[in-house]
Scaffold this active site. Structure first.
Site, PDB file in Angstrom:
ATOM      1  CG  ASP A 177      -1.878   1.013  -3.623  1.00  0.00           C
ATOM      2  OD1 ASP A 177      -0.729   1.448  -3.404  1.00  0.00           O
ATOM      3  OD2 ASP A 177      -2.812   1.165  -2.807  1.00  0.00           O
ATOM      4  CG  ASN A 178      -1.508   4.598  -4.741  1.00  0.00           C
ATOM      5  OD1 ASN A 178      -2.593   4.142  -4.405  1.00  0.00           O
ATOM      6  ND2 ASN A 178      -0.624   5.024  -3.854  1.00  0.00           N
TER       7      ASN A 178
ATOM      8  CG  ASP B  14      -2.052   0.901   1.091  1.00  0.00           C
ATOM      9  OD1 ASP B  14      -2.829   0.684   0.156  1.00  0.00           O
ATOM     10  OD2 ASP B  14      -2.166   1.850   1.876  1.00  0.00           O
ATOM     11  CG  ASP B  15      -0.220   4.870  -0.099  1.00  0.00           C
ATOM     12  OD1 ASP B  15      -0.809   4.765  -1.182  1.00  0.00           O
ATOM     13  OD2 ASP B  15      -0.691   5.498   0.880  1.00  0.00           O
TER      14      ASP B  15
ATOM     15  CB  CYS C 290      -6.000   3.087  -2.613  1.00  0.00           C
ATOM     16  SG  CYS C 290      -6.136   1.478  -1.868  1.00  0.00           S
TER      17      CYS C 290
END
Ligand code: NAG
Ligand code: NAG
Ligand code: NAG
Ligand code: NAG
Ligand code: NAG
Length: 481
Positions: free
Chosen positions: A249-250, A36-37, A75
């Protein structure tokens, strides 16, 4: 609702390990790990300031992609794109799924868990899910924010009140300090602000260095989590039949990162480890690949066909084609793939700022459809020390130690064209340079073609309206753009 940013910050950063275990007992399995991130904070990607031994071990059994990109820097849209192979404008997952944002995929979307389930393959998800509706993502096993204490933490206002003490990246949660609780398997790694590597797109200030150091600590939790999961996999005897994919994700939640379609918002780590393709283990690939390729890759690995169908409403009856491709051929020989696409419409519900992008070879073209609006800022990024520092310094007229100004960040040109060979930080917009007119036109037409193929409702914006009654066409608005 006042606390929603804390909810997403917590979900977004505490649950750094998100694994989808997709099992076919006899022959082939898939383990998809989506951080995540996270970005390139790893020695796998030559950041020697941080130690990620478990990712490094995985990289020794993987092909390491140096040019992997998410199609969307947010996300839920990204997780939906990973699990469906469709860009956000086609899946309907335009923005964040949770609370007031309330975005969902279209009902008819054929997701990986759906298609694999129909093929008799069991699927499961552990950790952050953040996509819906449930019927579109029917995992056989789920232990996500819908069940775990993360939801509790999002709803229990006593805990929400206590949340800030976990630090901006929740980097202290579970570290054993008083009040933080303990995660027995985690040995937190600490970094000093002086030792972090500040990427070109982040201001080099004491505040952002401290932010990065905190983020590195969360990466140690991620890295150790990956080690644990891979150990479980090995001990369960699945090491030699499981395709393992690691990505994020990003872009990282820093200025010019998450929510942007620049390199810094879309470039992702990507490791693909196949026990059946050992010839390129430990090697790197320069091929341009997209997280839209993950669904075709997993379908290919499990020999599940993608069904002919259309999405009424989202796709106006047009047949849905996956524009990504299986990455398995790259595990055997270096392919000549040089183009990826991007599509972003929102992050939070208030953050309407549609952008489309194509990155081909050295060139990146970004189309900012609503370029007269200031670029929107999300709630948890707004309260991040790095952004607060940027605001404070701008207000006080102090040096930013940044490669942009706040004004330049907010107000963008309709078309942005960059040549990464001469300008790796994407600061010199060539869109108005007559010498680049043929490049610009070529990229514009590639982008437009992809938008039509993927049924992009925004395909005619901002100077025309999409008319679909007869054959789909753009009807001019004469609005001066
Ligand atoms: C790390 O640096 C080496 C030496 O410059 C280079 O060959 C390699 O490609 C880099 N690795 C990645 C993943 O960028
Ligand atoms: C988690 O919640 C989902 C949705 O309510 C449910 O289907 C699932 O069975 C729950 N998982 C566990 C392990 O309880
Ligand atoms: C809410 O959080 C507080 C503080 O962690 C805790 O004491 C309390 O038991 C929680 N409430 C519920 C219903 O779980
Ligand atoms: C996996 O394959 C390798 C190489 O063929 C072999 O050395 C190893 O023992 C195998 N592991 C298992 C768990 O079968
Ligand atoms: C920004 O300025 C506000 C108001 O002066 C102050 O409270 C805050 O601590 C500052 N934040 C940073 C990160 O400099």
């Amino acid at each position: 609702m006042a606390f929603s940013y804390r909810f997403s910050a917590f979900v977004g950063l505490l649950v750094v390990l998100n694994s989808c275990v997709i099992g076919e007992p006899k022959r082939r399995n898939v383990l998809l790990i989506i951080a995540d991130d996270a970005g390139f904070e790893s020695d796998v990607y030559n950041n020697t300031a941080i130690r990620t031994p478990h990712l490094r071990a995985l990289a020794r059994r993987s092909l390491v992609f140096r040019n992997a990109f998410t199609s969307v820097s947010s996300c839920s849209p990204s997780r939906a794109a990973i699990l469906t192979g469709l860009p956000q404008h086609q899946s309907g997952m335009y923005g964040l799924h949770q609370d007031v944002h309330h975005f969902n995929s279209f009902d008819g979307v054929q997701s990986l868990p759906l298609l694999l389930g129909q093929a008799g393959i069991r699927t499961g998800i552990i950790g952050k899910k953040h996509v819906g509706p449930g019927a579109v993502y029917p995992f056989d096993f789920a232990y996500t924010e819908e069940n775990s204490s993360v939801l509790q933490v999002g709803r229990n206002i006593t805990r929400i009140k206590l949340l800030p003490q976990y630090g901006p990246f929740c980097e202290r949660f579970g570290n054993g300090d008083s009040g933080m609780g303990r995660i027995p398997d985690w040995t937190p790694e600490h970094y000093s602000p002086e030792e972090v590597k500040v990427p070109y797109f982040i201001p080099d200030t004491p505040v952002s260095r401290a932010d990065l150091a905190a983020q590195y600590t969360t990466i140690s939790r991620l890295d150790q989590g990956i080690g644990l999961v891979l150990k479980e996999l090995r001990e369960a005897g699945f090491e030699n039949d499981t395709l393992v994919i690691y990505s994020s994700d990003n872009g990282i939640p820093f200025p010019n990162g998450r929510t942007n379609l620049y390199w810094s918002g879309t470039a992702e780590p990507l490791l693909v480890s196949s026990p059946e393709h050992r010839q390129r283990w430990g090697q790197q690939s320069q091929a341009y690949v997209s997280l839209l390729d993950i669904t075709p890759t997993i379908l290919d690995w499990l020999s599940v066909p993608y069904p002919a169908h259309s999405l009424v409403g989202g796709g106006r009856g047009q047949r849905v084609e996956l524009t990504g491709r299986s990455l398995l051929p790259a595990l055997e020989a270096e392919p000549l793939w040089d183009t990826v696409f991007g599509s972003q419409s929102l992050h939070e519900v208030t953050m309407y700022y549609p952008m489309r992008a194509v990155h081909q070879g050295p060139y990146r073209l970004v189309h900012n459809l609503n370029y007269k609006m200031p670029f929107p800022i999300d709630q948890d990024f707004y309260v991040s020390p790095t952004f607060q520092d940027l605001l404070n310094r701008t207000q006080a007229g102090q040096p930013l130690s940044w490669f942009k100004t706040l004004q330049g960040y907010y107000y963008r040109s309709r078309w942005e064209l960059y040549d990464s060979r001469a300008d790796p930080t994407e600061t010199r917009n060539l869109a108005d340079d007559p010498a680049y007119a043929p490049v610009l036109e070529g990229l514009q037409s590639r982008l437009l073609k992809w938008q039509w193929v993927t049924s992009d409702p925004w395909v005619c914006g901002p100077d025309a309206v999409l008319e679909t009654k007869l054959s789909p066409q753009c009807r001019p608005l004469f609005n001066g753009l």
